[in-house]
Design a protein around this motif. Sequence first.
Motif, mmCIF file in Angstrom:
data_model
loop_
_atom_site.group_PDB
_atom_site.id
_atom_site.type_symbol
_atom_site.label_atom_id
_atom_site.label_comp_id
_atom_site.label_asym_id
_atom_site.label_seq_id
_atom_site.Cartn_x
_atom_site.Cartn_y
_atom_site.Cartn_z
ATOM 1 N N LYS A 117 7.571 27.657 -58.140
ATOM 2 C CA LYS A 117 7.801 26.285 -58.627
ATOM 3 C C LYS A 117 7.486 25.265 -57.537
ATOM 4 O O LYS A 117 6.942 24.190 -57.807
ATOM 5 N N GLN A 118 7.879 25.604 -56.299
ATOM 6 C CA GLN A 118 7.631 24.674 -55.190
ATOM 7 C C GLN A 118 6.124 24.521 -54.935
ATOM 8 O O GLN A 118 5.624 23.411 -54.739
ATOM 9 N N ILE A 119 5.405 25.634 -54.997
ATOM 10 C CA ILE A 119 3.946 25.569 -54.819
ATOM 11 C C ILE A 119 3.314 24.815 -55.990
ATOM 12 O O ILE A 119 2.393 24.010 -55.824
ATOM 13 N N CYS A 120 3.850 25.040 -57.185
ATOM 14 C CA CYS A 120 3.329 24.369 -58.385
ATOM 15 C C CYS A 120 3.420 22.839 -58.220
ATOM 16 O O CYS A 120 2.503 22.102 -58.612
ATOM 17 N N SER A 121 4.501 22.362 -57.604
ATOM 18 C CA SER A 121 4.649 20.915 -57.405
ATOM 19 C C SER A 121 3.590 20.357 -56.457
ATOM 20 O O SER A 121 3.118 19.242 -56.633
ATOM 21 N N VAL A 122 3.241 21.151 -55.437
ATOM 22 C CA VAL A 122 2.148 20.710 -54.554
ATOM 23 C C VAL A 122 0.850 20.645 -55.353
ATOM 24 O O VAL A 122 0.103 19.671 -55.280
ATOM 25 N N ASN A 126 -9.202 41.309 -60.092
ATOM 26 C CA ASN A 126 -8.213 42.128 -60.805
ATOM 27 C C ASN A 126 -6.962 41.389 -61.234
ATOM 28 O O ASN A 126 -6.184 41.896 -62.022
ATOM 29 N N ASN A 127 -6.708 40.247 -60.643
ATOM 30 C CA ASN A 127 -5.399 39.601 -60.825
ATOM 31 C C ASN A 127 -5.552 38.180 -61.329
ATOM 32 O O ASN A 127 -6.620 37.569 -61.193
ATOM 33 N N SER A 128 -4.434 37.643 -61.830
ATOM 34 C CA SER A 128 -4.454 36.227 -62.178
ATOM 35 C C SER A 128 -3.100 35.604 -61.864
ATOM 36 O O SER A 128 -2.080 36.307 -61.768
ATOM 37 N N CYS A 129 -3.114 34.294 -61.682
ATOM 38 C CA CYS A 129 -1.886 33.568 -61.365
ATOM 39 C C CYS A 129 -1.969 32.226 -62.086
ATOM 40 O O CYS A 129 -2.883 31.440 -61.833
ATOM 41 N N ASP A 130 -1.037 32.024 -62.998
ATOM 42 C CA ASP A 130 -1.089 30.809 -63.821
ATOM 43 C C ASP A 130 0.040 29.866 -63.411
ATOM 44 O O ASP A 130 1.198 30.279 -63.373
ATOM 45 N N PHE A 131 -0.306 28.629 -63.081
ATOM 46 C CA PHE A 131 0.711 27.607 -62.789
ATOM 47 C C PHE A 131 0.845 26.704 -63.997
ATOM 48 O O PHE A 131 -0.148 26.148 -64.472
ATOM 49 N N ASP A 132 2.086 26.584 -64.473
ATOM 50 C CA ASP A 132 2.368 25.731 -65.622
ATOM 51 C C ASP A 132 3.131 24.517 -65.077
ATOM 52 O O ASP A 132 4.209 24.685 -64.487
ATOM 53 N N PHE A 133 2.575 23.326 -65.249
ATOM 54 C CA PHE A 133 3.187 22.148 -64.626
ATOM 55 C C PHE A 133 4.581 21.828 -65.175
ATOM 56 O O PHE A 133 5.303 21.027 -64.598
ATOM 57 N N SER A 134 4.967 22.464 -66.295
ATOM 58 C CA SER A 134 6.328 22.224 -66.781
ATOM 59 C C SER A 134 7.329 23.057 -65.971
ATOM 60 O O SER A 134 8.531 22.876 -66.090
ATOM 61 N N GLU A 135 6.784 23.973 -65.148
ATOM 62 C CA GLU A 135 7.681 24.782 -64.304
ATOM 63 C C GLU A 135 7.529 24.360 -62.852
ATOM 64 O O GLU A 135 7.000 25.088 -62.016
#
Length: 408
Positions: free
Chosen positions: A376-381, A84-93
């Motif tokens: 953002k912190q999770i995105c960096s990992v 049902n859900n989605s989560c998008d990580f954008d490396f510029s963020e």
Amino acid sequence: MEKQTEEIDVLIIGAGPSGTVAAGVLNKNNISTKIVEKQTFPRFVIGESLLPRCMDNLEKAGLLDAVKKQGFQEKFGAKFVDHNNSCDFDFSEQYSKGWNWTWQVKRDQFDHVLAKEIERKGVPIDYKTEVIAVEIDDNGISTTTVKNEDGNQKHIVAKHIIDASGYGRVLPRLLQLDKPSDFPVRTSLFSHIEDNNRPEGIDGNRITIIVYKQDIWIWIIPFSDNVTSVGIVGSPEDINRFEGDASEQLKKWISEIPQLSDRFGNMNFVFEPKQITGYSAAVSKLHGNGFTLTGNSTEFLDPVFSSGVTFATESGALAADLISRKLKGENVDWEKEYAEYIIRGVDVFRSFVLSWYDGSLQKIFFTPKENELMKKQICSVLAGYVWDLSNPFVKQHSRAIKALANVL
Ligand SMILES: Cc1cc2nc3c(=O)[nH]c(=O)nc-3n(C[C@H](O)[C@H](O)[C@H](O)COP(=O)(O)OP(=O)(O)OC[C@H]3O[C@@H](n4cnc5c(N)ncnc54)[C@H](O)[C@@H]3O)c2cc1C
């Protein structure tokens, strides 16, 4: 007949990304280096989605420009979806400073480009040459026995060996350094598929991870030529639950999952699907007198966050730096400067992988109560920047994930 003997400063076993990045750094430091590689290139290997952090390592090894010319599919983020859900990580963020993009690559082509560029820079690669024995004396000088395709053997004497043999795990096997992984056995069934039905916009070329069940997930990794890598990961009992050969089984999985059947239901496999089981591995030590283990011949956890090539290049580049210093007469504290550094990064991903499979990270990814800074912190990992201690999801990885999951 007396075996032929060659002498070299550094012998690298394996011409995957770990071996070629190490060779690039050694070459820049004017250290005489040679690679021996069991197969001929191009050769298939899995591991197609890179992380931004590996751009730093390719650059350091002088290999980035050669890859840039290839037109590989650019990767700007990663998307996770469940029913049902989605989560998008954008490396510029991202929270940490670093690259905000990388590539999705067919590894036969990518690894071949790196290997050709290393040869062009003057590092010889002996293909179809397999390491069959290694002896290391008390001074760390090694004598490696290699065998070529005609069955001829020779000795290579080196001041240092880098074992970048990946799944070959040459030194862990020969020096009894293998340690069982504490991860459960998982399997992966995958192929490349014609992808003429790509969605428009970002979704068409974003790597997408689909959660089928908490511990069964699928990767979709689009390439630049309308071919896409699709694989399913889970326990062997779950993944092999359908009758038939690998091709029939993967077709059944595709028809079972709407996001896959809509896009790939009528498409052809580019090659007969393959299955790899029990790929998680560990070692009792990462270095010893005269040798260093890098890349997959060290520890491999799990493919879910695409960290393999990043660790392969990170460890290859660092080992090469330290060996260069050692050969110039400097003291190197291998435990502190190599093992502790690599294990620190691996441990961040270990917490992320464990909490992916226990459901807490999926809860964080799919919450409607998103916290901008923490994302953002999770995105960096997820971009591979797992040595930035100002990031709480690096410094206190396990605690930070648990604390956040508990308040959701
Ligand atoms: C299902 C699955 C999916 C994955 N997906 C990803 C992903 O999306 N992104 C990612 O970054 N990673 C991924 N990985 C991990 C990735 O495959 C590895 O981490 C990466 O290939 C390691 O690179 P390497 O240079 O250490 O080894 P390799 O790329 O395996 O290269 C090692 C080389 O050593 C050679 N060799 C072996 N034995 C000998 C010998 N005796 N003598 C001489 N040469 C030898 C081999 O022929 C090979 O060419 C995935 C892994 C799995 C299992």
